[in-house]
Design an enzyme around this catalytic site. Sequence first.
Site, mmCIF file in Angstrom:
data_model
loop_
_atom_site.group_PDB
_atom_site.id
_atom_site.type_symbol
_atom_site.label_atom_id
_atom_site.label_comp_id
_atom_site.label_asym_id
_atom_site.label_seq_id
_atom_site.Cartn_x
_atom_site.Cartn_y
_atom_site.Cartn_z
ATOM 1 N N PRO A 1 0.827 -1.205 0.000
ATOM 2 C CA PRO A 1 0.000 0.000 0.000
ATOM 3 C C PRO A 1 0.865 1.260 0.000
ATOM 4 O O PRO A 1 1.957 1.280 0.562
ATOM 5 C CB PRO A 1 -0.798 -0.118 1.304
ATOM 6 C CG PRO A 1 -0.751 -1.567 1.660
ATOM 7 C CD PRO A 1 0.560 -2.076 1.147
ATOM 8 N N GLU A 2 0.355 2.307 -0.641
ATOM 9 C CA GLU A 2 1.084 3.573 -0.688
ATOM 10 C C GLU A 2 0.439 4.558 0.280
ATOM 11 O O GLU A 2 -0.540 4.239 0.955
ATOM 12 C CB GLU A 2 1.130 4.071 -2.132
ATOM 13 C CG GLU A 2 1.793 3.035 -3.038
ATOM 14 C CD GLU A 2 1.973 3.448 -4.486
ATOM 15 O OE1 GLU A 2 2.009 4.663 -4.769
ATOM 16 O OE2 GLU A 2 2.094 2.543 -5.340
ATOM 17 N N LYS B 1 4.666 5.170 5.030
ATOM 18 C CA LYS B 1 4.019 3.869 5.173
ATOM 19 C C LYS B 1 4.088 3.342 6.600
ATOM 20 O O LYS B 1 3.751 2.186 6.858
ATOM 21 C CB LYS B 1 4.644 2.886 4.188
ATOM 22 C CG LYS B 1 4.488 3.365 2.739
ATOM 23 C CD LYS B 1 5.214 2.508 1.744
ATOM 24 C CE LYS B 1 5.133 3.122 0.354
ATOM 25 N NZ LYS B 1 5.827 2.333 -0.666
ATOM 26 N N GLN C 1 5.090 -3.150 6.195
ATOM 27 C CA GLN C 1 5.938 -3.796 5.208
ATOM 28 C C GLN C 1 5.058 -4.507 4.179
ATOM 29 O O GLN C 1 4.070 -3.956 3.716
ATOM 30 C CB GLN C 1 6.939 -4.703 5.913
ATOM 31 C CG GLN C 1 7.891 -3.902 6.811
ATOM 32 C CD GLN C 1 8.794 -4.760 7.650
ATOM 33 O OE1 GLN C 1 8.360 -5.721 8.270
ATOM 34 N NE2 GLN C 1 10.058 -4.398 7.696
ATOM 35 N N ARG D 1 14.840 9.122 8.749
ATOM 36 C CA ARG D 1 15.239 8.921 7.352
ATOM 37 C C ARG D 1 14.182 9.405 6.362
ATOM 38 O O ARG D 1 14.512 9.833 5.256
ATOM 39 C CB ARG D 1 15.531 7.430 7.142
ATOM 40 C CG ARG D 1 16.269 7.084 5.871
ATOM 41 C CD ARG D 1 16.814 5.670 5.930
ATOM 42 N NE ARG D 1 15.790 4.654 6.082
ATOM 43 C CZ ARG D 1 15.661 3.871 7.146
ATOM 44 N NH1 ARG D 1 16.486 4.002 8.169
ATOM 45 N NH2 ARG D 1 14.712 2.963 7.213
ATOM 46 N N ASN E 1 4.775 3.028 -6.294
ATOM 47 C CA ASN E 1 4.866 2.793 -7.730
ATOM 48 C C ASN E 1 3.692 3.352 -8.523
ATOM 49 O O ASN E 1 3.878 3.975 -9.565
ATOM 50 C CB ASN E 1 5.024 1.299 -8.019
ATOM 51 C CG ASN E 1 5.469 1.055 -9.447
ATOM 52 O OD1 ASN E 1 6.317 1.768 -9.971
ATOM 53 N ND2 ASN E 1 4.879 0.059 -10.099
ATOM 54 N N ARG F 1 10.798 -2.056 -10.815
ATOM 55 C CA ARG F 1 9.352 -2.059 -10.604
ATOM 56 C C ARG F 1 8.646 -1.881 -11.948
ATOM 57 O O ARG F 1 9.170 -1.219 -12.853
ATOM 58 C CB ARG F 1 8.939 -0.914 -9.663
ATOM 59 C CG ARG F 1 9.636 -0.923 -8.298
ATOM 60 C CD ARG F 1 9.174 -2.075 -7.415
ATOM 61 N NE ARG F 1 7.759 -1.963 -7.124
ATOM 62 C CZ ARG F 1 7.260 -1.177 -6.163
ATOM 63 N NH1 ARG F 1 8.072 -0.407 -5.437
ATOM 64 N NH2 ARG F 1 5.960 -1.160 -5.924
#
Length: 263
Positions: free
Chosen positions: A2-3, A53, A70, A125, A169, A253
């Site tokens: 999932p985005e 995410k 994840q 990050r 993606n 991808r």
Amino acid sequence: MPEGPEIRRAADNLEAAIKGKPLTDVWFAFAQLKPYESQLTGQLVTRIETRGKALLTHFSNGLTLYSHNQLYGVWRVIDTGEIPQTTRILRVRLQTADKTILLYSASDIEMLTAEQLTTHPFLQRVGPDVLDARLTPEEVKARLLSPRFRNRQFSGLLLDQAFLAGLGNYLRVEILWQVGLTGQHKAKDLNEAQLNALSHALLDIPRLSYTTRGQADENKHHGALFRFKVFHRDGEACERCGGIIEKTTLSSRPFYWCPHCQK
């Protein structure tokens, strides 16, 4: 995976179920989290935040549950007392008088203090979240042109959570189609108009997906609701120019694009 828009909608559902209600029972599968069960019972979930995410479940005693789904993790909302029929492995249960939220299959789960939130490796990050309403196109443009990112090809940059959190993606594919660019471009090579268009699309498309994806366009207003223009549409005609959409691989991808109008 999932985005950002899907993660944020999941967080909205979790918040609607238990936010502001006393927790009547708390259970964790991992031994290192067991001591927090009693500390959290009776507390409230004050909000559920997304950082790309990752989900941050904030409690009224100042603790925060960090979780990253994840590939396999999934949250579910059930009525308290219901026993779900599933083969998934339960990791977290947060229960209130009427609703319970469950986290299955995830392995990246931690409890953080307010201080630890500021030093957590993943949270340090990731870049700013595309769904954060405070983030502006001007800030995105500055980020595109920064020494860190200006020489990166978009094929990889738009998948890098350190650039902007929440992209993935399908968003990469749709954003680049929207601005008529291929994935081989770099920010340093764009003209002012292209930079401005990309800076807006990097925010507009994820936000449109979050607010409208999956809704029926009853009024038939073109562009009012999110829908895929090229993603998973290889072999079909491009609605902008009539060219045939192709599928290739970029940064390992699947990538969908129109060779006729994406230059």
